[in-house]
Design a protein around this motif. Structure first.
Motif, PDB file in Angstrom:
ATOM      1  N   SER A  17       0.809  -1.221   0.000  1.00  0.00           N
ATOM      2  CA  SER A  17       0.000   0.000   0.000  1.00  0.00           C
ATOM      3  C   SER A  17       0.844   1.273   0.000  1.00  0.00           C
ATOM      4  O   SER A  17       0.299   2.372   0.062  1.00  0.00           O
ATOM      5  CB  SER A  17      -0.929   0.005   1.221  1.00  0.00           C
ATOM      6  N   SER A  18       2.149   1.134  -0.073  1.00  0.00           N
ATOM      7  CA  SER A  18       3.022   2.303  -0.044  1.00  0.00           C
ATOM      8  C   SER A  18       2.785   3.196  -1.251  1.00  0.00           C
ATOM      9  O   SER A  18       2.519   2.718  -2.370  1.00  0.00           O
ATOM     10  CB  SER A  18       4.489   1.848  -0.018  1.00  0.00           C
ATOM     11  N   GLY A  19       2.917   4.490  -1.047  1.00  0.00           N
ATOM     12  CA  GLY A  19       2.773   5.435  -2.140  1.00  0.00           C
ATOM     13  C   GLY A  19       4.085   5.734  -2.842  1.00  0.00           C
ATOM     14  O   GLY A  19       4.097   6.347  -3.922  1.00  0.00           O
ATOM     15  N   ARG A  20       5.209   5.304  -2.251  1.00  0.00           N
ATOM     16  CA  ARG A  20       6.525   5.595  -2.845  1.00  0.00           C
ATOM     17  C   ARG A  20       7.501   4.507  -2.433  1.00  0.00           C
ATOM     18  O   ARG A  20       7.734   4.291  -1.240  1.00  0.00           O
ATOM     19  CB  ARG A  20       7.021   6.965  -2.390  1.00  0.00           C
ATOM     20  N   ILE A  21       8.049   3.831  -3.415  1.00  0.00           N
ATOM     21  CA  ILE A  21       8.906   2.668  -3.182  1.00  0.00           C
ATOM     22  C   ILE A  21      10.215   2.853  -3.944  1.00  0.00           C
ATOM     23  O   ILE A  21      10.219   3.286  -5.096  1.00  0.00           O
ATOM     24  CB  ILE A  21       8.202   1.376  -3.657  1.00  0.00           C
ATOM     25  N   LEU A  22      11.319   2.524  -3.300  1.00  0.00           N
ATOM     26  CA  LEU A  22      12.629   2.520  -3.944  1.00  0.00           C
ATOM     27  C   LEU A  22      13.002   1.075  -4.262  1.00  0.00           C
ATOM     28  O   LEU A  22      13.072   0.236  -3.352  1.00  0.00           O
ATOM     29  CB  LEU A  22      13.692   3.137  -3.035  1.00  0.00           C
ATOM     30  N   LEU A  23      13.225   0.781  -5.541  1.00  0.00           N
ATOM     31  CA  LEU A  23      13.694  -0.533  -5.947  1.00  0.00           C
ATOM     32  C   LEU A  23      15.145  -0.409  -6.388  1.00  0.00           C
ATOM     33  O   LEU A  23      15.487   0.461  -7.199  1.00  0.00           O
ATOM     34  CB  LEU A  23      12.851  -1.113  -7.076  1.00  0.00           C
ATOM     35  N   THR A  24      15.999  -1.284  -5.855  1.00  0.00           N
ATOM     36  CA  THR A  24      17.435  -1.268  -6.138  1.00  0.00           C
ATOM     37  C   THR A  24      17.829  -2.579  -6.806  1.00  0.00           C
ATOM     38  O   THR A  24      17.433  -3.654  -6.345  1.00  0.00           O
ATOM     39  CB  THR A  24      18.232  -1.066  -4.837  1.00  0.00           C
ATOM     40  N   HIS A  25      18.609  -2.489  -7.889  1.00  0.00           N
ATOM     41  CA  HIS A  25      19.002  -3.664  -8.687  1.00  0.00           C
ATOM     42  C   HIS A  25      20.513  -3.564  -8.939  1.00  0.00           C
ATOM     43  O   HIS A  25      20.961  -2.819  -9.807  1.00  0.00           O
ATOM     44  CB  HIS A  25      18.209  -3.654 -10.001  1.00  0.00           C
ATOM     45  N   LEU A  26      21.297  -4.305  -8.156  1.00  0.00           N
ATOM     46  CA  LEU A  26      22.755  -4.191  -8.205  1.00  0.00           C
ATOM     47  C   LEU A  26      23.380  -5.468  -8.755  1.00  0.00           C
ATOM     48  O   LEU A  26      23.163  -6.559  -8.217  1.00  0.00           O
ATOM     49  CB  LEU A  26      23.313  -3.910  -6.800  1.00  0.00           C
ATOM     50  N   THR A  27      24.176  -5.318  -9.813  1.00  0.00           N
ATOM     51  CA  THR A  27      24.885  -6.448 -10.413  1.00  0.00           C
ATOM     52  C   THR A  27      26.351  -6.408  -9.971  1.00  0.00           C
ATOM     53  O   THR A  27      26.710  -6.929  -8.934  1.00  0.00           O
ATOM     54  CB  THR A  27      24.754  -6.400 -11.938  1.00  0.00           C
ATOM     55  N   ASP A  28      27.196  -5.807 -10.761  1.00  0.00           N
ATOM     56  CA  ASP A  28      28.610  -5.649 -10.411  1.00  0.00           C
ATOM     57  C   ASP A  28      29.095  -4.333 -10.997  1.00  0.00           C
ATOM     58  O   ASP A  28      28.699  -3.955 -12.112  1.00  0.00           O
ATOM     59  CB  ASP A  28      29.431  -6.825 -10.955  1.00  0.00           C
TER      60      ASP A  28
END
Length: 331
Positions: free
Chosen positions: A231-242
């Motif tokens: 239900s969050s109105g603001r989400i940070l998605l992080t995608h780390l490879t190398d």
């Protein structure tokens, strides 16, 4: 030493032995005010001169290699039954898996009810704050966009206590689901969910599901507004490879002996994450690729499918610029 300092009127909390060797806990609890430790994953081992190349590094993720810090076991901190801090910790560059460091450490610190964490270090030289000449180094968070990104998992999980501490007398179990043979792991809470996997893996953690392509990756979503993810109105998605430097040199392909740092230009390993995030109203959200400063750069195609917001995170943007941070925001 403790008695003498107290006789002078010293009121500061006192501790010792933070660099090891790990000593008997009764000696600590009978003399000191709190327990402090350090840990590093892949601290460089100097093959010729100290703090000079070449250096040897394991370059393997700690779960698969079974080389995780002993403080993760919880036995030392629990036996002490005192305030417990880590005044130095890091997953050092150029380890290829350091993107998992913040997520792993924050989860461990929350579940074991540690009291404080200090990363070593933010910046190596003060002058770099002014002239901007910082290059990638073993420890500096400010010089490494992956370290900066993974650092954000610490307040989201540890400081927010997103994972509940175990009782002090509980039989120890690791705070996150781990497959030691593969190195895969996942964590799941109301406000943060994600984990680490290899190319081709399906990573599922709570409302977050990802299919990883082209590279191993650490992926997690955190509610910036501290509401449940769904239900969050603001989400940070992080995608780390190398992330490494252009021109970095190793002795062999497994990247275990570093010969030269290369230039200050940073390059990121190509990777994709086909992402589906369960939300109460997925059609009401937009997805933005962010710069490392948090500024919105590109709005990504996204659609609502069976109660999930579906989009693809791709390290290689259309302009060739690396992307690994995304804002998922309700319109």
């Amino acid at each position: 030493a403790r008695d003498y300092l107290r006789s002078l009127g010293t009121k500061a909390l006192l501790t010792d032995w933070n660099c090891g060797p790990y000593v008997r806990t009764d000696a600590i609890t009978n003399t000191l005010d709190y327990v402090d430790m350090h840990f590093y994953v892949d601290h460089p081992s100097f093959l010729d001169k100290r703090w000079a190349l070449p250096v040897r590094m394991g370059n393997s993720d700690p779960y698969r290699a079974r080389t995780g810090p002993s403080v993760w076991s919880g036995k030392f901190a629990r036996a002490a039954k005192m305030p417990f801090t880590i005044s130095e910790w890091n997953y050092t560059a150029p380890n290829s898996f350091r993107g998992a460091g913040g997520l792993q450490t924050a989860a461990c610190a929350a579940i074991l009810d540690w009291d404080a964490l200090w990363r070593f270090d933010y910046i190596g030289r003060g002058s770099d704050l002014d002239d901007g000449t910082t290059g990638l180094s073993y420890f500096s968070v400010s010089a490494d966009p992956f370290q900066t990104a993974t650092e954000r998992a610490v307040p989201m999980i540890f400081m927010a206590r997103a994972l509940q501490p175990q009782p002090a007398d509980a039989k120890y179990t690791f705070p996150i689901d781990v497959e030691k043979d593969t190195g895969r792991f996942r964590i799941e809470s109301d406000t943060t969910a994600g984990g680490f996997g290899r190319a081709g893996d399906a990573l599922v953690a709570g409302p977050l599901a990802c299919r990883l392509g082209l590279s191993h990756a650490t992926v997690w979503a955190s509610a910036v507004d501290a509401k449940p993810l769904r239900s969050s109105g603001r989400i940070l998605l992080t995608h780390l490879t190398d992330l490494k430097t252009d021109g970095i040199r190793f002795q062999t392909a497994n990247c275990q002996v570093l010969l030269g740092w290369g230039s200050k230009n940073l390059i990121v390993r190509r990777g994709t994450a086909e992402t589906a995030l369960a939300l109460d109203d997925p059609a009401a959200y937009d997805v933005w690729a962010l710069g490392t400063d948090g500024a919105r750069e590109v709005k990504l195609p996204a659609k609502a499918v069976d109660g999930r917001l579906v989009f693809t995170a791709d390290v290689k943007g259309a302009d060739g610029k690396a992307r690994f941070l995304y804002e998922i925001v309700r319109r």
